[in-house]
Design a protein around this motif. Structure first.
Motif, mmCIF file in Angstrom:
data_model
loop_
_atom_site.group_PDB
_atom_site.id
_atom_site.type_symbol
_atom_site.label_atom_id
_atom_site.label_comp_id
_atom_site.label_asym_id
_atom_site.label_seq_id
_atom_site.Cartn_x
_atom_site.Cartn_y
_atom_site.Cartn_z
ATOM 1 N N THR A 208 7.737 49.823 23.999
ATOM 2 C CA THR A 208 6.879 50.663 23.188
ATOM 3 C C THR A 208 5.932 51.427 24.100
ATOM 4 O OG1 THR A 208 5.288 50.653 21.338
ATOM 5 C CG2 THR A 208 5.191 48.815 22.873
ATOM 6 N N SER A 237 4.357 53.222 17.986
ATOM 7 C CA SER A 237 5.151 54.159 17.192
ATOM 8 C C SER A 237 5.007 53.877 15.704
ATOM 9 C CB SER A 237 6.628 54.056 17.579
ATOM 10 O OG SER A 237 7.402 54.944 16.816
ATOM 11 N N TRP A 242 12.827 52.870 16.105
ATOM 12 C CA TRP A 242 12.070 51.630 16.257
ATOM 13 C C TRP A 242 11.791 51.381 17.730
ATOM 14 C CZ3 TRP A 242 14.602 46.643 17.620
ATOM 15 C CH2 TRP A 242 13.695 45.573 17.610
ATOM 16 N N ASP A 243 10.572 50.945 18.055
ATOM 17 C CA ASP A 243 10.128 50.828 19.445
ATOM 18 C C ASP A 243 10.065 49.393 19.956
ATOM 19 O OD1 ASP A 243 7.976 49.914 18.024
ATOM 20 O OD2 ASP A 243 6.481 51.190 19.003
ATOM 21 N N SER A 245 8.608 46.831 18.609
ATOM 22 C CA SER A 245 7.417 46.094 18.193
ATOM 23 C C SER A 245 7.597 45.529 16.785
ATOM 24 C CB SER A 245 6.203 47.015 18.248
ATOM 25 O OG SER A 245 6.376 48.107 17.363
#
Length: 431
Positions: A208, A237, A242-243, A245
């Protein structure tokens, strides 16, 4: 400093030892062989040089406690007398940090006993924001291993190391998150250091742009299939791909590569409003992984199914439970979950559905443990330790502890109960 050749011939540990957070590598908090609670009474209070945020350990008849003053103590379990005291350095004053809630900031996580070396490892934050892993002889406090161990991304001064350390395959696992307030340049990570002090350091950073802290107090969880599970906080984000996290990750302990992951479909909203899964350690409940976070939704995940692939959604089941912080205690298919408004019993059926049961109101629930046919849960908002009946939640006893740190969790060792406080360690007997 590394372990000298021939020094690693540790004697056997003893019944009643408590060698890692929540007693075992799965973080169940379920302790066999504890007598039923009787007439509980305080037996000693050890005033140390700082707050004890992590659980004390019990190693071969010595209580080992680490403080926010960057000290580690060896205490007599019968009297609380100091047998040895080792300073790991000078802790970081809060005034030197960009934000935070602990002053000074020294050792916050629970140490771990590493069986191949026979050492107790603690992670200290030092003035200037450096993080140093130290391995000590639990009998004498002598330092045998000392090595700097930083998160691979971000700024060390902005990191906080709260998650309990874990010992897996001759290595010590460390998790990093951020300071209270989520300030500065930090990115959550897992770091793996050889217990001898020699050899490469491995790491995995959350992909992220910022945040994604791995900070839940239970730290890494060793699953039955040998993989390591961690929960991850909100990332930078809130739209797009999706990052990594707001998730549960399954990692190979030998390489720290991700072998499976889960994020809820609500991850963009969770990230935007600080409602992520990172606040509760993943719980192994029967054949399921139970993940609960700040939003209050509980998700069940299959280790051999959902957590063998990566991505968003696809949980076995979900249910509204509670906003959860800390680490659950687990016995079979039942979890006792520390919530923002108390302690909640959750039963997970064969279908994987998490079903809420009784709830006991507390001002601020710490992380419970199980033993002697009872649930032991701190109320750190009230400075008390409660003993509850597992089937009904009925209060069997309430013990005054004095001020407790956030996410406090007790230790059960024979007929003795230990708990870290804002001034040291308190012991009760009568269990």
């Amino acid at each position: 400093m590394t372990l000298s050749p021939g020094a690693a011939h540790p004697p056997p540990t003893l019944p009643g030892d408590w060698l890692t957070y929540h007693h075992d590598a799965t973080r169940s908090g379920d302790v066999p062989g504890i007598p039923a609670p009787g007439a509980l009474r305080p037996t000693w209070r050890a005033a140390l040089d700082g707050a004890v945020y992590g659980q004390p350990l019990v190693v071969r008849g010595t209580v080992v406690a680490a403080t926010e003053h960057d000290s580690v103590y060896g205490l007599d379990p019968a009297t609380g007398r100091v047998r040895w005291h080792t300073s790991l350095g000078t802790p970081a004053p809060l005034s030197s940090l960009p934000c935070g809630g602990i002053d000074p900031l020294g050792v916050t996580s629970t140490p771990v006993y590493e069986p191949t070396t026979g050492l107790v490892f603690a992670l200290a934050e030092l003035v200037g924001g450096r993080h140093v892993l130290t391995g000590l002889d639990p009998a004498t406090g002598t330092v045998r291993v000392r090595r700097q161990a930083e998160s691979p991304r971000g700024t060390p001064r902005d990191d906080q190391q709260r998650g309990a350390l874990a010992a897996v395959d001759g290595r010590v696992l460390i998790t990093y998150g951020g300071l209270e307030g989520d300030c500065g340049d930090y990115i959550g990570s897992v770091v793996s250091v050889p217990a001898t002090g020699a050899g490469p350091v491995l790491s995995h950073a959350i992909p992220t742009a910022r945040q994604g802290g791995v900070w839940a107090p239970g730290g890494p969880v060793l699953a039955p299939d040998g993989r390591v599970l961690v929960s991850v906080g909100n990332g930078g984000s809130t739209k797009g791909p999706w990052d990594g996290s707001d998730s549960v990750l399954a990692l190979d302990p030998r390489s720290l590569t991700v072998t499976g992951s889960f994020a809820p479909t609500s991850w963009p909203q969770d990230n935007a409003h600080d409602l992520d899964l990172g606040s509760l350690t993943p719980a192994l409940v029967g054949r399921w992984v139970l993940a609960v976070g700040k939003r209050g939704t509980g998700y069940t995940l299959g280790l051999s199914t959902r957590l063998r692939r990566t991505g968003v959604g696809g949980e076995q089941a979900q249910a509204h439970l509670c906003g959860a912080f800390g680490t659950a205690a687990v016995s079979g298919t039942t979890a006792f979950v520390p919530c923002t408004d108390g302690l909640l019993r959750v039963d997970v059926g064969p279908d994987g559905v998490p079903r809420p049961g009784w709830r006991v109101a507390l001002r601020a629930a710490g992380s419970p443990v199980l033993g002697g046919g009872a649930v032991w849960v701190p109320d750190y908002g009230a400075g008390a330790l409660l003993v509850l009946a597992p089937a009904t939640g009925r209060v069997l006893a309430r013990l005054a502890t004095g001020p407790l740190p956030h996410f406090a969790s007790p230790v059960l060792s024979g007929d003795r109960v230990l708990i870290g406080t804002t001034t040291g360690v308190t012991a009760f007997t009568g269990a």
